[in-house]
Design a protein around this motif. Sequence first.
Motif, PDB file in Angstrom:
ATOM      1  N   ASP A 105       0.437   2.234   1.078  1.00 41.06           N
ATOM      2  CA  ASP A 105       0.775   0.956   0.456  1.00 41.06           C
ATOM      3  C   ASP A 105      -0.396  -0.018   0.425  1.00 41.06           C
ATOM      4  O   ASP A 105      -0.247  -1.169   0.003  1.00 41.06           O
ATOM      5  CB  ASP A 105       1.951   0.300   1.199  1.00 41.06           C
ATOM      6  CG  ASP A 105       3.280   0.956   0.878  1.00 41.06           C
ATOM      7  OD1 ASP A 105       3.324   1.802  -0.039  1.00 41.06           O
ATOM      8  OD2 ASP A 105       4.286   0.615   1.538  1.00 41.06           O
ATOM      9  N   ARG A 149       9.324   7.396   3.373  1.00 36.32           N
ATOM     10  CA  ARG A 149       9.408   6.486   2.230  1.00 36.32           C
ATOM     11  C   ARG A 149      10.773   6.598   1.537  1.00 36.32           C
ATOM     12  O   ARG A 149      11.322   5.605   1.050  1.00 36.32           O
ATOM     13  CB  ARG A 149       8.288   6.802   1.243  1.00 36.32           C
ATOM     14  CG  ARG A 149       8.115   5.769   0.153  1.00 36.32           C
ATOM     15  CD  ARG A 149       6.923   6.123  -0.732  1.00 36.32           C
ATOM     16  NE  ARG A 149       5.665   6.038  -0.019  1.00 36.32           N
ATOM     17  CZ  ARG A 149       5.044   4.907   0.266  1.00 36.32           C
ATOM     18  NH1 ARG A 149       5.573   3.743  -0.094  1.00 36.32           N
ATOM     19  NH2 ARG A 149       3.887   4.908   0.901  1.00 36.32           N
ATOM     20  N   GLU A 207       9.852  -2.221   3.710  1.00 34.17           N
ATOM     21  CA  GLU A 207       9.702  -3.671   3.620  1.00 34.17           C
ATOM     22  C   GLU A 207      10.347  -4.367   4.805  1.00 34.17           C
ATOM     23  O   GLU A 207       9.805  -5.340   5.347  1.00 34.17           O
ATOM     24  CB  GLU A 207      10.277  -4.185   2.303  1.00 34.17           C
ATOM     25  CG  GLU A 207       9.503  -3.724   1.073  1.00 34.17           C
ATOM     26  CD  GLU A 207       8.027  -4.104   1.144  1.00 34.17           C
ATOM     27  OE1 GLU A 207       7.733  -5.259   1.526  1.00 34.17           O
ATOM     28  OE2 GLU A 207       7.180  -3.246   0.819  1.00 34.17           O
TER      29      GLU A 207
END
Length: 438
Positions: free
Chosen positions: A32, A216, A222
């Motif tokens: 990321d 993932r 997040e």
Amino acid sequence: MTNPPGLLISAPSSGTGKTTVMLGLLRALAEDGLTVQPFKSGPDYIDPAFHRAAAGRASFNLDSWAMGAPLLGAIAAQAKGADIVVAEGSMGLFDGVAKPGELGHGSSAETALRMGWPVVLVLDVGGQAQSAAATALGFRMYNPDLPFAGVILNRCASPRHERLTRLGMERAGLPVLGVLPRRGDLTLPERHLGLIQAVEHPDLESAIAGYAAFLRAHVDLEAIKRAASSGPMGPSSVALPRPPAQRIALARDAAFSFTYPHLLEGWRAAGAEILPFSPLADEAPAPDADLVWLPGGYPELHAGTLAAAERFLTGLRRHAETRPVHGECGGYMALGEGLIDKDGTRHRMAGLLGLVTSYEKRKFNLGYRRAELLADMPGFSAGTALRGHEFHYSSIVEQPDAPLARVFDAEGAEGPQTGSRRGHVTGTFFHLIAEASA
């Protein structure tokens, strides 16, 4: 000034999948675009190399039993420039020594508290559903001061299993950060000291990429990023451990690889030159080295190869005539007269010490060690107190040389694994972590 925000990945016990979660999380966050700093809580020798492969950044041990606040701060400062810290715990979250030393119990929870990192608890929910929440709630409440980010549910068997387990977590008020379906291929190969070494994995890059894709798909990255936090920066002006010599010939291959990263970083930062060589490839230590250092590893699995490595053995013996040689655990065994393998075959080793060890007569030796030196060893003078860790299955058959130290376990009991010294040669079964005052 504060550290980058961080998290500590832990579990109720070993074997719950936290290492594969750790590796997948490190790689996914790096993918990321984040600079990720890995750490390992506790004295594990193997995991930091896996962390480095996953994150692309050196991982360091943080140990609240063996390290004082100044050294912990100096190691934590290695996270400078990172966007996020991810640390991996050892054993269960609250597992440490029974009797605290001058510094602490050495548990992963203690590390998280000192660093201000919220805990992500990896729970194996196989064979249970709502009941898993009782386990998680117990860990959450055992020390209310410990920051707690949430849980990742591992080895979930079906959508129904997930639904029921989530109901329990909701009732307990525990955030679920991810749910990992049961998969039999998410295990790393192991041997008698735990995982195989990173350099021995047949396809480590592919495995880590697979873990990252799996994380993932099933973890809220997040939410994990948002949960990261940290406490005040430690005293980063304190130096890492000083080198024991200026030019250090360091054995490094599949037989000798267990050196704590913070030691090597400290040696390099102080200007020492590290000269790696491979005994398994029959390489001699650099002839102009000031010191030869043989780390721990797996000499018992390569005893025949080492016994036949004439250039290595000749160079080592020549060096020992005038300059110091030191071995830790497996390196100590290789300095002795002989090593008996699992089949009972005795192999001639360097013969620089009288030590004879046996992997056929296995005895489990595990735990922290506090050593009081009876004589000088490279980097330390007689009378110095050292802290380290011992983990091996080999037993001593003969140990005729003078002891190097008085050695005590974490509860203060004195043991027979004193190390040895002869001429310029010293060796210990414990792996050095720090001077006791550091």
